[in-house]
Every structure is written in C-alpha cells, then in structure tokens.
Design an enzyme around this catalytic site. Structure first.
Site, PDB file in Angstrom:
ATOM      1  N   ASP A  34      33.239  50.775  37.145  1.00 59.34           N
ATOM      2  CA  ASP A  34      33.886  50.403  38.400  1.00 59.34           C
ATOM      3  C   ASP A  34      34.631  51.629  38.916  1.00 59.34           C
ATOM      4  O   ASP A  34      35.179  52.402  38.130  1.00 59.34           O
ATOM      5  CB  ASP A  34      34.874  49.251  38.207  1.00 59.34           C
ATOM      6  CG  ASP A  34      35.460  48.802  39.526  1.00 59.34           C
ATOM      7  OD1 ASP A  34      34.710  48.239  40.352  1.00 59.34           O
ATOM      8  OD2 ASP A  34      36.663  49.035  39.759  1.00 59.34           O
ATOM      9  N   HIS A  38      41.143  45.307  41.044  1.00 55.53           N
ATOM     10  CA  HIS A  38      41.045  46.609  41.712  1.00 55.53           C
ATOM     11  C   HIS A  38      41.735  47.700  40.896  1.00 55.53           C
ATOM     12  O   HIS A  38      42.193  48.689  41.446  1.00 55.53           O
ATOM     13  CB  HIS A  38      41.552  46.566  43.153  1.00 55.53           C
ATOM     14  CG  HIS A  38      40.666  45.753  44.032  1.00 55.53           C
ATOM     15  ND1 HIS A  38      39.405  46.179  44.397  1.00 55.53           N
ATOM     16  CD2 HIS A  38      40.837  44.528  44.582  1.00 55.53           C
ATOM     17  CE1 HIS A  38      38.848  45.242  45.144  1.00 55.53           C
ATOM     18  NE2 HIS A  38      39.689  44.240  45.266  1.00 55.53           N
ATOM     19  N   ASP A  74      38.594  46.166  35.879  1.00 51.63           N
ATOM     20  CA  ASP A  74      37.459  45.603  36.607  1.00 51.63           C
ATOM     21  C   ASP A  74      36.141  45.872  35.883  1.00 51.63           C
ATOM     22  O   ASP A  74      35.233  45.033  35.905  1.00 51.63           O
ATOM     23  CB  ASP A  74      37.403  46.137  38.039  1.00 51.63           C
ATOM     24  CG  ASP A  74      38.443  45.476  38.938  1.00 51.63           C
ATOM     25  OD1 ASP A  74      39.162  44.569  38.468  1.00 51.63           O
ATOM     26  OD2 ASP A  74      38.550  45.869  40.108  1.00 51.63           O
TER      27      ASP A  74
END
Length: 184
Positions: free
Chosen positions: A12, A160, A165
């Site tokens: 991510d 986030h 994530d």
C-alpha cells in the site's frame, strides 16, 4: 506450466496526488500476504512540492515534515528492494498485491525504475478488487472496500497508514483465497 513458488506481497502506498512523476510517493507499507507480521514501511522525501490537498488530507502526511524526515527516494527504494530480497529465494517470484493495485503499482513501478533502474516485482501484480470480483461474480461497484469488508468481515480495517493498510489488504486476500479454495 512452472512450479516456481510465488511470494505474495501486499503493498500500500500514500501519495501526494494521482499520478507518479508529477506527484510524490510519500510512504510505502508492505507485508508478506501470508505472513503479515513480516512487514516493511518507509516514509519518502517528496520529489517536488506539488500536491493535491485532498490526498494529503486523507493521509494526514505533511510535505514539509517528509521533506525533513523522509528517506531520499533512492534510499527508500533500495531499502524496499533489500527487504523484498529477504522474502524470495532464487527462482521464486515476488507478486505485488494491492487493493486497487493499478494505483499503488504505478507509483512503486515508477519509483523502482526511476531510482533503481528495475522493479523487483518485474511485471507481476494482482489486484484484490479484480480477484474478489472473479471469486464472487459481483459487479465492479461491489468491489468497494466497504462492500468487500461487509461480505468478508475482516478483523482489521483500512486507515490510510501504509503498513497497516498493507496488513488489512493481506487479510482481505487471505479471506478471498479461503473462499476460492472452499468452492473448488
């Protein structure tokens, strides 16, 4: 057909905007998808001052702070590459896994090529949304993270924060994988 072992790596990223080169990669989080405690994270110094205010609002990251504390992009990508090398032996294939992989992949691929000359993932990428769509035969609309979470009921959630994530995405992948194995 090959019997080469595949190492799935959930990745991510958080960025300053929608496209690499024009906007900066600000953080990377990654983990072995089937061993999520084996993870990597790095914050990256921006390559320029350009940002989309909404992108920074979502991440909570500061361009000014990252300019001071972030790792130089070449050093960040080298550290990521070195960590990836610990996951796979010679002949094994690293597979990039992302929830909306095209977005995250575009930044990781661009940064690896720009700052290291090659991408350790090669051209391998698996999009969790597409995998979920194929496994459940749902519509693209139903691949939104809220809909996927409603169906699969993961313990983790998205925040986030890149490493967290990545671990959440890894859990989603494992839950989809379990459904696929059960139905085959």
């Amino acid at each position: 057909m090959t019997n080469a072992r595949e190492i799935f790596v959930s990745v991510d990223v958080e960025t300053s905007g929608p496209i690499p080169g024009e906007y900066s990669l600000l953080s990377i989080g990654a983990c072995s998808a089937f061993d999520p405690d084996n993870g990597f994270t790095v914050e990256v110094k921006p390559i320029n001052d350009k940002f989309d205010a909404k992108a920074l609002e979502v991440t909570g990251l500061s361009m000014k702070d990252l300019s001071q504390r972030g790792l130089d992009p070449a050093a960040a990508m080298k550290a990521f590459s070195d960590w990836l090398a610990t996951l796979a032996d010679s002949g094994e294939t690293l597979v990039f896994v992302g929830f909306n992989a095209p977005f995250d992949w575009s930044f990781v691929n661009y940064y690896f090529h720009r700052f290291m000359g090659e991408n350790p993932f090669g051209f391998t990428a698996l999009d969790i949304k597409a995998l979920y769509m194929g496994a459940t035969r749902c519509s693209w609309h139903d691949t939104r993270s809220s809909k996927v979470a409603e169906h699969l009921k993961p313990e983790l959630s998205g925040t986030h924060e890149a490493l967290r994530d990545a671990k959440y995405q890894a859990e989603i992948l494992r839950l989809i994988w379990r459904e696929i194995m059960r139905s085959s």
